[in-house]
Every structure is written in C-alpha cells, then in structure tokens.
Design a protein around this motif. Structure first.
Motif, PDB file in Angstrom:
ATOM      1  N   GLU A 256     -20.127  17.349  26.876  1.00 20.55           N
ATOM      2  CA  GLU A 256     -19.756  16.342  28.141  1.00 20.55           C
ATOM      3  C   GLU A 256     -19.304  15.112  27.375  1.00 20.55           C
ATOM      4  O   GLU A 256     -18.472  14.416  27.521  1.00 20.55           O
ATOM      5  N   ALA A 257     -20.319  14.797  26.437  1.00 18.25           N
ATOM      6  CA  ALA A 257     -20.187  13.612  25.698  1.00 18.25           C
ATOM      7  C   ALA A 257     -19.026  13.463  24.712  1.00 18.25           C
ATOM      8  O   ALA A 257     -18.183  12.498  24.809  1.00 18.25           O
ATOM      9  N   PHE A 258     -18.547  14.725  24.246  1.00 15.36           N
ATOM     10  CA  PHE A 258     -17.341  14.714  23.384  1.00 15.36           C
ATOM     11  C   PHE A 258     -16.203  14.400  23.962  1.00 15.36           C
ATOM     12  O   PHE A 258     -15.383  13.973  23.747  1.00 15.36           O
TER      13      PHE A 258
ATOM     14  N   GLY B 205     -19.141  15.082   8.539  1.00 16.29           N
ATOM     15  CA  GLY B 205     -18.962  14.604   7.046  1.00 16.29           C
ATOM     16  C   GLY B 205     -17.305  14.421   6.863  1.00 16.29           C
ATOM     17  O   GLY B 205     -17.023  13.628   6.015  1.00 16.29           O
ATOM     18  N   THR B 206     -16.566  15.132   7.435  1.00 19.99           N
ATOM     19  CA  THR B 206     -15.099  15.093   7.334  1.00 19.99           C
ATOM     20  C   THR B 206     -14.523  14.284   8.331  1.00 19.99           C
ATOM     21  O   THR B 206     -13.348  14.097   8.245  1.00 19.99           O
ATOM     22  N   TYR B 207     -15.206  13.660   9.112  1.00 20.01           N
ATOM     23  CA  TYR B 207     -14.531  12.765  10.156  1.00 20.01           C
ATOM     24  C   TYR B 207     -14.032  11.653   9.594  1.00 20.01           C
ATOM     25  O   TYR B 207     -14.504  10.888   8.714  1.00 20.01           O
ATOM     26  N   SER B 208     -12.805  10.956   9.960  1.00 23.69           N
ATOM     27  CA  SER B 208     -12.337   9.725   9.777  1.00 23.69           C
ATOM     28  C   SER B 208     -13.308   8.686  10.458  1.00 23.69           C
ATOM     29  O   SER B 208     -14.350   8.838  11.147  1.00 23.69           O
ATOM     30  N   LEU B 209     -13.074   7.345  10.167  1.00 22.64           N
ATOM     31  CA  LEU B 209     -14.094   6.465  10.479  1.00 22.64           C
ATOM     32  C   LEU B 209     -14.171   6.381  11.978  1.00 22.64           C
ATOM     33  O   LEU B 209     -15.107   6.163  12.578  1.00 22.64           O
ATOM     34  N   GLY B 210     -12.841   6.314  12.757  1.00 22.14           N
ATOM     35  CA  GLY B 210     -12.867   6.290  14.087  1.00 22.14           C
ATOM     36  C   GLY B 210     -13.830   7.392  14.785  1.00 22.14           C
ATOM     37  O   GLY B 210     -14.180   7.265  15.930  1.00 22.14           O
ATOM     38  N   MET B 211     -13.362   8.490  14.215  1.00 21.80           N
ATOM     39  CA  MET B 211     -14.205   9.660  14.890  1.00 21.80           C
ATOM     40  C   MET B 211     -15.453   9.753  14.823  1.00 21.80           C
ATOM     41  O   MET B 211     -16.465   9.779  15.343  1.00 21.80           O
ATOM     42  N   LYS B 212     -16.036   9.006  13.388  1.00 22.56           N
ATOM     43  CA  LYS B 212     -17.390   8.843  13.252  1.00 22.56           C
ATOM     44  C   LYS B 212     -17.982   7.831  14.183  1.00 22.56           C
ATOM     45  O   LYS B 212     -19.306   7.974  14.983  1.00 22.56           O
ATOM     46  N   GLN B 213     -17.159   6.825  14.542  1.00 25.17           N
ATOM     47  CA  GLN B 213     -17.788   5.698  15.704  1.00 25.17           C
ATOM     48  C   GLN B 213     -17.731   6.471  16.980  1.00 25.17           C
ATOM     49  O   GLN B 213     -19.046   6.453  17.686  1.00 25.17           O
ATOM     50  N   MET B 214     -16.932   7.279  17.416  1.00 28.39           N
ATOM     51  CA  MET B 214     -16.978   7.916  18.691  1.00 28.39           C
ATOM     52  C   MET B 214     -18.123   8.930  18.587  1.00 28.39           C
ATOM     53  O   MET B 214     -18.827   9.220  19.554  1.00 28.39           O
ATOM     54  N   ALA B 215     -18.417   9.671  17.464  1.00 27.24           N
ATOM     55  CA  ALA B 215     -19.658  10.430  17.364  1.00 27.24           C
ATOM     56  C   ALA B 215     -20.726   9.825  17.576  1.00 27.24           C
ATOM     57  O   ALA B 215     -21.927  10.350  18.231  1.00 27.24           O
ATOM     58  N   LYS B 216     -20.942   8.619  16.878  1.00 25.59           N
ATOM     59  CA  LYS B 216     -22.040   7.931  17.109  1.00 25.59           C
ATOM     60  C   LYS B 216     -22.335   7.474  18.693  1.00 25.59           C
ATOM     61  O   LYS B 216     -23.372   7.317  19.156  1.00 25.59           O
ATOM     62  N   LEU B 217     -21.255   7.088  19.316  1.00 26.80           N
ATOM     63  CA  LEU B 217     -21.353   6.900  20.791  1.00 26.80           C
ATOM     64  C   LEU B 217     -21.738   8.207  21.547  1.00 26.80           C
ATOM     65  O   LEU B 217     -22.733   7.824  22.399  1.00 26.80           O
ATOM     66  N   ALA B 218     -21.282   9.314  21.166  1.00 29.83           N
ATOM     67  CA  ALA B 218     -21.488  10.641  21.929  1.00 29.83           C
ATOM     68  C   ALA B 218     -22.910  10.900  21.666  1.00 29.83           C
ATOM     69  O   ALA B 218     -23.696  11.196  22.665  1.00 29.83           O
ATOM     70  N   GLN B 219     -23.555  10.557  20.441  1.00 26.64           N
ATOM     71  CA  GLN B 219     -25.202  11.053  20.379  1.00 26.64           C
ATOM     72  C   GLN B 219     -25.915  10.047  21.074  1.00 26.64           C
ATOM     73  O   GLN B 219     -27.121  10.299  21.475  1.00 26.64           O
TER      74      GLN B 219
END
Lengths: 302, 330, 332
Positions: B119-121, B135-149
C-alpha cells in the motif's frame, strides 16, 4: 459506480510481542544467506564430520556392524569415545565453522551501515542491544547448527548405545561440549560482527577477520622467538581456545594441530586462567567496537 | 491545529561532545504540520534526533502527545515515522522486502506488514520498481522508498527531514502533494524540516524556528496568512514608473522592481478597484496581481535578526530592510 | 523563446551581433557513454549573464556541464568557450570555474588549504595566493571556519567552501551544479544575489537547479533539457506572448466568477473559460492576452467587478516546465 480513493490510514491493528522482535533479523538474514548456492553447499559440507562421527560411534558400539567393514569382532578402533574424541571433533568442526563465520558475519552488519540504515532501525521500538542479539542469533543458529547441536546429538546417541555406565562416567562431557561450543560461537560471532561494523565494506571485513587470526598468531610466534618465552602464544587465538577446551574436556596436553601451525614453539603451556582472561579481553574489545560503531547518529567533532 | 500539544519542550537541553547544542528549549507546538526552520548548525537535526530518542537530554523534558520521551520512548516509537535527510536504505533488499522488514520491526505482524508495504508503495507511486533492489534505485525513487518505509507502519507522527532533497520538479510536486494529503488525514501530525521556505509554506500551518540552539521564533502560519491579505505584488504592461507615486498618494506603501513589477501594502481603507482605476488612467494594464507568497521569508529573517545581529551569511553592503535594497525586499 | 518541434531541429536563436569570444558555443554536440546517451545533437549559444539548466535527473545537465568545463570530450560536435577550446588547457581552464554536485575532498584538508592549493595549482605565487584565499573566504563567509578540517563541516559549509574554490581564480565562466543544495534560506538568498551580481559583471554563470521559483528569480536565460535533448531555451518571461499557437492561460480569482465568465464568453479571442473547483475563480484561455487584460481592467474599474488575484498560469519556469516535461512524473 463506486470510486475508491486511496488515502493514508494510520495502523490500528495488533502488534507483535516486543520480546520476539529480535527474531525478525534472523528470519530475513537466513533468506539472504541461503540464497547463495555455494554457501548452502558449504553449510551442508560442514555436516560431514558429524556424519563420519555418527558412523564411528555406531561401529564402535556395534560388533556385528564392525565385521561388515572387515574388522574382526573383537577388534575395535584404537581410540575410545570420550573427551578426547569429542575434543578433536569439535576442533575440526570449529575449523570449518570458522570459514562460515568469516563469510556470513560481515554480510549481517555491513549492509546496514554502508547506507546508513541504522537510524531506521533505531527510530523504531528496537534497541541496539536487540539489534546485536538479533544479529548474533543468526550466527548462533548457523554455527551452533554445525557444532553444538550435532555434538549433543552424538553424545546422546553414544550414551544410548554405550549404556548407563558410559553415561555416568562421562556426565561432565555434556557440559564441556555445551560450554566449549557456546564460548567459541559467542566470541567468533562478536568478533565478526565487530569487524564488520568497523569496516563497512563486506569483503574487506572478511579479509580483515581472517587476517586478524593469522597475523596475531604469527606475531605471537615471532614474539616467542625474539624474547625466548612462551607467552606470545596468548596472541594465537586458536591456541587459546585449545587450552580452554582441553581444560573443559579434561584432556591432557596433546600435540595439537595449532602447534604445528605455529612452527617453532615452547614446551610450556599458558595457564588456563590467562587463556580465559584473553578471551574476556577480546569479548570486551569486540563489544566496545560495536558500541562505538552502532549509533543512530555519528557525532562529528570540530 | 490540535488542542493538545503535539510536542512540548520544557527547558530541554542536549549536550553533544561536551558542548551544549540545544539550550533550554521551551515551547508547545500544536500544528498539523509543523515546519522546523533554522540556519545550518542551529540544532534542527539534533532536535529531531533527540525527539526520536537518539540522544539523552542533559536537562529538562520533552513530551510527544503528552508522553515523556525518556520514560515512554518505546511506546512512542510505535507511533513515529522517520524519513532521514541522508541516504538510508539496505541495498541488497528489494523495495518491498525493505519496507516490509522495517514495518515488522515497528511491530506489525508479518502479513499486515506485507500488505501495508505494498500500500505504501502504491501511495508514493512506485510501481514495478518495488521488486528491484533498492541499491539500483535513482535518487527520486530512493526518496520515495524512504517515505514509504516511514509511513508503512501507520505512524501518527512523521518526522520528515528535507523530503524534497534532490527531487526534480515533478518529484517535488508529488512529494508535497503526498505530504499535504497525509497532513489532512485525521489524527496525523508532521514535523517538516527544510531549508526550502516554499516547501514549508505550502505544507505547514505552524513554524518553529531555531537559531544557535535556542528558540528564535514560533509562528502560526494560518493566522499569518489571514493577516497577509494586505501585501500585494503587481505586474503591469507598459511603463510603471509613475505608478508608485500614484499608489502612495492613496495611502499604500509601494516599491518598484525592474520596469514592470511592484510590491505594495494595501491598507484596509483602499480598494483594489482604485488601483485598477489609477492604472487605467495611466494607460497601463495590470497583468498580474497576487498576494505575497514569501511572507515566511520575512518571518524567518525577522527571527534571525532578532536573535543576534547579522542575518545574512555572506557579506553584503547595506541592511536588509533598506528601501529597494537587496533584491528590493519590502 | 524557442521550442523544439517534433522533429527535434536545433533552434534558430537570436544572438546576432555577439562575437564568438563572448559566447559559450555548442555546435551539434553529442556525447555517448558507450551505448548510453548523455546528450544528443545539442546546439547552444550562451551569452553572459545567468543561465539556468533545468530538467529531470539524468536528463543530461551534468553531462553538459562536464562538456562545458572540459572534463569530458564530445563524441561529436564542437565546443567553444569564449573562443577557446578544451584542447587548449592552459587558456581554457583558467577561464572556467566548476562547482560540482559531488561532495568529496582530500582527507584532512582544511578549508583554507582547499582554496589555497587550488590557487597555487593555477600558478599563483604564494603571496598572491594567500591574499586571494583570504579574499575568497570572505566572499563566501567562511573565514572563521577556514582553519578547521573540511570533514567536520556541515553540508552547507562544504557547499560554500566549494563555491569559493570555483570562484577563487576569478574565472570568466562559472559552472555550478545545484549550488544551493544544503544551504539555509539566508545563504540561499545571498548566493542568488551573488550570482546575479556576477552575471551583471559580465560573467557567464551557468547553474542547474530543481527549485524553479529560484531559477525564475535570478535567470536571464533558461535551458530545458529532457532525455539528452534541449527542448527549449531562451528568456522565460514574455514567452507566452510569442507562442501564438497555444492560447495563454490566466487565472482570475474573484467572488463573482459567473459575472466574469459570462462576459468572457462574448469575446471572440477567448477559447475557454472554466470556473475553478472552489467557485472562487475563473481559468481563462485566450488567444489575445492584450485584449483580455483590457477587458478585465475595464470591468474592474467601470463595472465594479471584484477581483482578488490575477495570475498568468503559464508564464514562469514552473509552467513552461510542466508543459514541456510534465507535471508530476508518471508512476515508475
């Protein structure tokens, strides 16, 4: 038609019990660990000493089986199943488990530190102690699975096959097995976790760990030669363990494998108390390193 | 705004490396989305870390939702989500594994953790990428993953440290929209720390300003916005040079920037119609008219100056409030 | 402002009259990293002043900057910076100062040493370099912290010291990759003022940024890059007046939207009038903004129409970006 909008919802369901949270770490770690086929294969290989010992014990207690492999009924193995047997078994198993530890240990902590994931752990109801216990439990399960558990099993089988007499005269053997394995596993896991917390790159941590044992042993040998004493042997961790284990298993001094490794040696052995002190010092050092490195935030000075 | 304070500090002091970093902070913050502002080194990160329980206070107390952080930090941590400023992830795990792992560590049972991770994703807009290694995520994706967690375990208080860092404009818009949506959810509170005043202005209803480890200001932005109806920015076609005088004769303070832009303060007595009339008289069209959007900048600068002189960090000539000086700030 | 058409032809820019020695020139430049595209067939002429590069991450902004500063060579095409080419390093590197987005330092170096060493590398004498270092440190306000190790600096301080290093040798071209990253609001404002003043002095200040309202405030020219192509470049303000195939969008906030809307529908230049969701405004599309403003101004003055705000909905960098590159990005 009904249109559903996805919105954020806080969580109101039940939570898992707090004490069991550290077990989440081994669950995820094992998934990663056993994904590697080589590692799984090596892990299985580490059971070979157990299988061989099982066969020996069975044969030792079973005259009819002995005839099947070509021995006469009254002929038996030139050794007895006792402290010495289990001591040597543990030495071999520990040797194999040592490599496993070097391989797996750094994969536990380094990935968390390399990309600064520790604040995420610690911003949750999860303490540093739980973290370390969780990571150590991975190694305890892995290493214990190839040393402590099989050895206890063998002890039980031997006791069953050999009868009450053997069991009564070898009561403290069980304790020796448990104690020896546990302290070995404890120290090894602490060292590998500490090393992998100190050096963030996984492969470097493995190399450093391996090198640590080799270099200290070599240093100890050089020290012995130069100063003409035997005290340098305290730097040889393998030797230190052998001293402690021999004491626990009540085995007299033997021409151990470690001596041949070291090359030149002095006859006298280091007292057992000193050996325990060395272990305690190493444990403390490892705990100190872990305490220093496992922080939510590094405080930069200056 | 909630009635019970979200964050309450009482003579809260944090010493690090022997030096006091947060010096006897006292405040009560009620906002749905609290902006945390301050120059570099003011102690914003330290405050967030302290509220998360990473540093023990050397003096004073801090309460979140009425609970003391020292006594009940573990209860509180179940309800807190944290999105750090710097990179924070486990490279070898896939997105889903990572968020699920973190949710489980926050206390969710395994199956719920998996459901909420997905759901978070979905919420942050990462689709197929969730099955790839972080580890393969781009910067924007890492930020979104950070928000998801940070949101997967359903916290009630979110700490977001520079959430739009490194995001390109579409990513930034998306992040801010998500923040506003979360803020508008019943019972949610957010602490947003950022150097981008626009971000804070768009999302926050209360602002807490630190300088040098002390409280430099605390403002209710909603009230400010209501009061700001008087500050206007105009853009006109044609020559605007004669307009400031004319506007001033109406009773407004007015300043001209470049050839076509004006900023003015509209007193209650003056109507917008009168401005248009004057413009028409002088043969110019009013092409743009907006209320000042950088009131937060003013609030911030005032807080800086009131707390120790030189507000700017680079040398410049003249004071910030001189008429028409330094980008012509009013 | 010029926009690339669908067949991606290089724009015909109006820089007539400026000699090559005053421009940064890209002529049909392409850069590939093996198979991976950096930039493709880029032609640019950059005049003195502040020019901003805008575009999504990975679009090619850093590649362009690396090409401009001579760190990489193009796969094809010609680059001239103020008349020199990167193949003439003595002359070239003196003119260019580069502040990258990457945050790495030699271990153990202090702020002072960081700038001083760079100046000495440029061939300055020890005394000159010392003076210039102190000057530069003042300019970026890092004098007190200059004796401390860079490793102990906060993010904003490191940004400022790197800015200082790019400025120290007084380059004529200053290339800055996300220079405001990590700076607090006051430092941001100060840096922007600094860039503007450098631009006015005649330097070429090239910077890339994601913060569009700041780009709007300080840029003279803007270059939009997407997926390795330049999709638009030029002056942002007034763009909408020139592009006549798309109607201009204007948002009028008023408590009487219906009154305004009904009047608008009688106008032939108005193609669309939409009442906003909160019923307190009208979004207008018109082919002739001049006539629209005349009408609006007249309605306010003569007919007493109440107006709260008037904003062109597409005359700043943000709106142009949204048109060209996209509003929220697709789900990945």
């Amino acid at each position: 038609m009904a249109v559903y909008k996805r919105a954020y919802k806080p969580y109101t369901g039940s939570l898992t019990p707090t004490w069991s949270r550290f077990l989440i770490l081994p669950r995820y770690a094992f998934r990663t660990v056993f994904r590697s086929k080589i590692l799984t294969g090596y892990f299985v290989l580490c059971f070979v000493p157990f299988i061989v010992s099982l066969a020996i014990i069975y044969l030792y207690n079973n005259p009819i089986a002995r005839t099947l492999i070509g021995m006469r009924e009254d002929q038996n193995f030139p050794f007895s199943i006792g402290g010495r047997f289990f001591y040597y078994l543990l030495r071999i198993q520990a040797g194999m488990a040592f490599l496993l530890n070097i391989w797996v240990g750094p994969t536990l902590v380094s990935p968390d530190l390399v990309n600064n994931a520790l604040p995420l752990y610690l911003s949750r109801p999860f303490s540093r102690t739980e973290y370390v216990i969780g990571k150590m439990s991975v190694l305890f399960m892995l290493l214990g699975g190839i040393t402590l558990i099989p050895d206890l099993l063998l002890y039980g089988i031997q006791a069953t096959l050999a009868g009450g007499g053997w069991f009564m005269s070898h009561l403290d053997l069980a304790g020796a097995i448990v104690a020896s394995s546990l302290i070995w596993i404890a120290l090894m896991s602490l060292l590998s976790l500490a090393m992998s917390a100190w050096v963030k790159w996984r492969i470097a941590a493995s190399g450093l760990l391996f090198g640590f044992f080799v270099v200290t042993a070599g240093f100890g040998a050089i020290f012995n030669e130069v100063v003409r004493t035997y005290w340098g042997k305290v730097l040889n961790i393998d030797y230190v363990f052998s001293v402690i284990w021999q004491d626990l298993f009540n085995v007299s001094t033997v021409t151990g494998i470690s001596r041949r490794w070291v090359g030149t040696f002095r006859e006298q052995d280091v007292p057992v108390g000193i050996a325990w002190l060395v272990l305690a010092a190493l444990c403390s050092a490892a705990l100190f390193m872990l305490n220093k490195r496992l922080r939510a935030r590094e405080v930069v000075r200056g | 705004m909630s009635s019970r304070p979200v964050i309450e500090l009482d003579n809260f002091q944090i010493d690090l490396g022997g030096r006091p970093i947060l010096k006897r902070l006292t405040c009560a913050l009620h906002g749905r989305c609290i902006g945390l502002l301050g120059p570099n080194g003011a102690g914003k990160s330290t405050l967030i870390n302290a509220l998360l329980g990473f540093h023990a206070p050397s003096f004073g107390t801090a309460r979140l939702f009425g609970r003391d952080i020292r006594a009940e930090i573990n209860v509180l941590r179940h309800r807190i989500g944290y999105m750090p400023e710097s990179d924070s992830f486990i490279a070898e795990m896939t997105g889903v594994q990572f968020v699920r792992y973190m949710a489980e560590l926050a206390g969710l049972p395994a199956r719920q953790a998996l459901e909420r991770a997905h759901e978070a994703f979905f919420y942050v807009g990462l689709g197929e990428a969730r099955y790839r290694r972080v580890g393969t995520y781009s910067l924007g994706m890492k930020q979104m993953a950070k928000l998801a967690q940070a949101i997967a375990h359903g916290p009630r208080l979110l700490f977001l440290d520079e959430p739009t860092n490194g995001l390109d404009p579409p990513g930034r818009n998306r992040m801010l929209r998500l923040i506003r949506e979360i803020r508008d959810t019943e019972g949610m509170h957010i602490v947003l720390s950022s150097h981008l005043l626009r971000d804070v202005e768009e999302c926050c209803d209360e602002v807490f300003i630190l300088k040098d480890g002390r409280v430099a200001g605390q403002t209710n932005l909603e009230a400010e916005r209501a009061a700001n109806r008087k500050f206007l920015e105009l853009e006109v076609s044609g020559q605007a040079s004669s307009l400031p005088e004319a506007f001033q004769s109406l009773g407004c303070e007015c300043a001209l920037f470049g050839n076509t832009r004006l900023k003015l303060v509209l007193p209650d007595a003056v109507e917008i119609r009168e401005l248009y009339a004057i413009a028409a008289q002088r043969g110019t069209q009013i092409r743009k008219m907006t209320y000042r959007r950088d009131s937060l900048e003013d609030i911030f600068l005032t807080a800086m100056e009131a707390n120790g002189g030189e507000a700017g960090s680079l040398h410049r000539a003249g004071s910030p409030r001189s008429n028409g000086g330094r980008n012509g700030r009013l | 402002m010029s926009t690339q058409t669908a067949i991606m032809q290089p724009p015909i820019t109006a820089f007539a009259g400026r000699p090559e020695s005053e421009l940064i020139l890209f002529e049909n430049v392409s850069k590939f990293y093996g198979d991976v595209l950096g930039v493709n067939r880029v032609s640019l002429q950059i005049a003195p002043g502040v020019t901003s590069l805008v575009g999504p991450n990975g679009a090619g902004k850093t590649t362009l900057m690396n090409l401009m500063t001579g760190l990489i060579w193009p796969t094809r095409g010609r680059i001239r910076v103020l008349g020199s080419s990167p193949s003439d390093p003595e002359k070239f590197f003196r003119m260019v100062g580069y502040c990258t987005q990457f945050d790495s330092f030699a271990r153990g170096v202090t702020g002072y040493e960081f700038i001083y060493d760079t100046l000495r590398l440029h061939g300055m004498s020890a005394a000159d370099a010392r003076r210039r270092t102190i000057d530069t440190l003042e300019r970026v306000n890092m004098t007190e912290a200059s004796r401390r190790k860079v490793a102990g600096y906060s993010k904003g301080m490191r940004q400022r010291i790197r800015l200082g290093q790019a400025l120290a040798h007084h380059p004529r071209v200053l290339v800055l990759d996300e220079p405001l990253n990590g700076l607090d609001p006051m430092a941001r404002a100060e840096c922007m003022a600094l860039f503007q003043s450098l631009g006015r002095e005649g330097l070429h200040v090239i910077l890339s940024s994601h913060i569009l309202h700041e780009v709007d405030r300080i840029s003279d020219q803007v270059v939009f890059i997407q997926s390795g192509y330049v999709v638009a470049e030029g002056n942002v303000h007034g763009v909408r007046d020139e592009v006549t195939d798309q109607p201009v969008q204007i948002l009028v906030r008023s408590p009487e939207p219906n009154r305004l809307a009904s009047k608008l529908f009688t106008q032939d230049h108005v193609t669309e009038a939409k009442i906003t969701d909160d019923r307190r405004g009208v979004l207008v599309r018109t082919r002739d903004s001049n006539r629209f403003y005349d009408l609006l101004n007249r309605m306010v003055v003569e007919e007493g129409l109440e107006v709260e705000a008037v904003t062109p909905a597409d005359d700043d960098v943000n709106s142009v970006y949204q048109y060209l590159i996209g509003s929220e990005g697709a789900s990945i």
